[in-house]
Design a protein around this motif. Structure first.
Motif, PDB file in Angstrom:
ATOM      1  N   ALA A 145       0.829  -1.212   0.000  1.00  4.24           N
ATOM      2  CA  ALA A 145       0.000   0.000   0.000  1.00  4.24           C
ATOM      3  C   ALA A 145       0.860   1.257   0.000  1.00  4.24           C
ATOM      4  N   ALA A 146       1.963   1.217   0.764  1.00  6.99           N
ATOM      5  CA  ALA A 146       2.852   2.385   0.837  1.00  6.99           C
ATOM      6  C   ALA A 146       3.505   2.678  -0.509  1.00  6.99           C
ATOM      7  N   PHE A 147       3.638   1.674  -1.347  1.00  9.68           N
ATOM      8  CA  PHE A 147       4.226   1.889  -2.678  1.00  9.68           C
ATOM      9  C   PHE A 147       3.168   2.250  -3.714  1.00  9.68           C
ATOM     10  N   TYR A 148       2.147   1.427  -3.853  1.00 14.06           N
ATOM     11  CA  TYR A 148       1.218   1.583  -4.972  1.00 14.06           C
ATOM     12  C   TYR A 148       0.319   2.811  -4.864  1.00 14.06           C
ATOM     13  N   VAL A 149      -0.225   3.056  -3.679  1.00 13.75           N
ATOM     14  CA  VAL A 149      -1.155   4.186  -3.545  1.00 13.75           C
ATOM     15  C   VAL A 149      -0.487   5.519  -3.895  1.00 13.75           C
ATOM     16  N   PRO A 150       0.674   5.853  -3.314  1.00 18.21           N
ATOM     17  CA  PRO A 150       1.316   7.127  -3.690  1.00 18.21           C
ATOM     18  C   PRO A 150       1.717   7.184  -5.162  1.00 18.21           C
ATOM     19  N   HIS A 151       2.177   6.054  -5.746  1.00 14.03           N
ATOM     20  CA  HIS A 151       2.644   6.098  -7.125  1.00 14.03           C
ATOM     21  C   HIS A 151       1.512   6.282  -8.130  1.00 14.03           C
ATOM     22  N   TYR A 152       0.307   5.961  -7.730  1.00 13.07           N
ATOM     23  CA  TYR A 152      -0.827   6.193  -8.617  1.00 13.07           C
ATOM     24  C   TYR A 152      -1.503   7.535  -8.355  1.00 13.07           C
ATOM     25  N   LEU A 153      -1.224   8.131  -7.194  1.00 19.77           N
ATOM     26  CA  LEU A 153      -1.923   9.364  -6.837  1.00 19.77           C
ATOM     27  C   LEU A 153      -1.056  10.613  -6.799  1.00 19.77           C
ATOM     28  N   PHE A 154       0.254  10.463  -6.568  1.00 20.74           N
ATOM     29  CA  PHE A 154       1.072  11.640  -6.289  1.00 20.74           C
ATOM     30  C   PHE A 154       2.214  11.894  -7.267  1.00 20.74           C
ATOM     31  N   ASP A 155       2.332  11.110  -8.300  1.00 23.59           N
ATOM     32  CA  ASP A 155       3.301  11.345  -9.371  1.00 23.59           C
ATOM     33  C   ASP A 155       4.723  11.594  -8.863  1.00 23.59           C
ATOM     34  N   ILE A 160       6.104  13.305  -6.462  1.00 20.79           N
ATOM     35  CA  ILE A 160       6.454  13.252  -5.039  1.00 20.79           C
ATOM     36  C   ILE A 160       6.132  11.894  -4.424  1.00 20.79           C
ATOM     37  N   ALA A 161       5.782  10.919  -5.274  1.00 20.53           N
ATOM     38  CA  ALA A 161       5.410   9.600  -4.766  1.00 20.53           C
ATOM     39  C   ALA A 161       6.484   8.964  -3.877  1.00 20.53           C
ATOM     40  N   PRO A 162       7.791   9.030  -4.252  1.00 26.05           N
ATOM     41  CA  PRO A 162       8.801   8.417  -3.367  1.00 26.05           C
ATOM     42  C   PRO A 162       8.808   9.022  -1.970  1.00 26.05           C
ATOM     43  N   ALA A 163       8.614  10.346  -1.885  1.00 24.24           N
ATOM     44  CA  ALA A 163       8.587  10.987  -0.567  1.00 24.24           C
ATOM     45  C   ALA A 163       7.378  10.526   0.238  1.00 24.24           C
ATOM     46  N   VAL A 164       6.224  10.470  -0.414  1.00 20.74           N
ATOM     47  CA  VAL A 164       5.007  10.024   0.274  1.00 20.74           C
ATOM     48  C   VAL A 164       5.164   8.567   0.716  1.00 20.74           C
ATOM     49  N   SER A 165       5.743   7.739  -0.159  1.00 22.77           N
ATOM     50  CA  SER A 165       5.970   6.338   0.191  1.00 22.77           C
ATOM     51  C   SER A 165       6.929   6.224   1.367  1.00 22.77           C
ATOM     52  N   GLY A 166       7.953   7.083   1.375  1.00 23.48           N
ATOM     53  CA  GLY A 166       8.903   7.063   2.474  1.00 23.48           C
ATOM     54  C   GLY A 166       8.243   7.366   3.805  1.00 23.48           C
ATOM     55  N   PHE A 167       7.389   8.381   3.819  1.00 25.55           N
ATOM     56  CA  PHE A 167       6.709   8.730   5.071  1.00 25.55           C
ATOM     57  C   PHE A 167       5.670   7.668   5.447  1.00 25.55           C
ATOM     58  N   ALA A 168       5.069   7.042   4.436  1.00 29.43           N
ATOM     59  CA  ALA A 168       4.131   5.958   4.716  1.00 29.43           C
ATOM     60  C   ALA A 168       4.855   4.781   5.365  1.00 29.43           C
ATOM     61  N   MET A 169       6.058   4.459   4.863  1.00 29.22           N
ATOM     62  CA  MET A 169       6.848   3.395   5.477  1.00 29.22           C
ATOM     63  C   MET A 169       7.296   3.780   6.877  1.00 29.22           C
TER      64      MET A 169
END
Length: 210
Positions: free
Chosen positions: A172-182, A184-193
């Motif tokens: 979820a931490a990978f797929y959700v940000p990569h489909y929604l946040f373009d 900045i997805a890696p940053a969002v995934s990082g904070f999700a992790m």
């Protein structure tokens, strides 16, 4: 077996077998999951660092990122290598503390073989899907993360529920940000992790289970 009044009561055959089987299952599960909570905490931290490092390079070293668009691969390989070494060290020490005999060694070999198979599948499936080329390279991480997350889920279903939950959270931490946040997805995934790391830490503190 003793009652509350101190009197001894004998287990019937069914109860005896259930006790024996439960003990055997607990011992088997402990061998395959020795040190697993510490390893989950380690990997949550490693993946967080990898995501944030990827975002930092893309944001603050744009010339480098444009010149070497494939940089996330080597970057992740370097960072996650510490996770692999740390996992092996933690698992080895936890296993020896639990049982230094051959049974523990065989369990360790099986676990190692399982994760090597998952890793090999994560590397080979993109090739089988025709992604080992310039046009498909950007989709490779989606396959890699899916296979690795599935590996956690399957291992957790068979051995320990928290491991399966970690796999779901990682996906979820990978797929959700990569489909929604373009971008900045890696940053969002990082904070999700990072949030997943905190959740595991709180679970450990509440249950005391390592």
């Amino acid at each position: 077996m003793s009652t509350e009044t101190g009197e001894s009561t004998a287990l019937n055959p069914d109860e005896s077998w259930e006790t024996v089987l439960s003990t055997m299952q607990g011992a088997r599960s402990a061998m395959y999951t020795a040190g697993s909570t510490a390893i989950l905490l380690l990997w949550a931290g490693v993946i967080t660092i990898a995501y944030l490092a990827q975002y930092a390079v893309s944001t603050f070293a744009t010339d480098f990122a444009d010149s070497y668009p494939w940089f996330p691969g080597p970057l992740w390989a370097i960072i996650t290598s510490f996770g692999v070494i740390g996992s092996m060290t933690i698992g080895h020490r936890a296993g020896r503390a639990l049982s230094p005999g051959l049974a523990m060694q065989h369990a360790g070999i099986r676990v190692f073989a399982y994760w090597m198979t998952v890793t090999a599948a994560a590397g080979l499936l993109p090739g089988a899907a025709g992604l080992w080329n310039e046009s498909g390279a950007e989709k490779i991480p989606f396959v890699l993360m899916g296979v690795i997350a599935l590996g956690y889920v399957l291992f957790g279903i068979l051995n320990r529920t928290v491991i399966a939950a970690f796999g779901v959270g990682m996906a979820a931490a990978f797929y959700v940000p990569h489909y929604l946040f373009d971008d900045i997805a890696p940053a969002v995934s990082g904070f999700a992790m990072l949030g997943l790391l905190g959740t595991i830490a709180m679970w450990v503190r509440r249950t005391g289970e390592w």
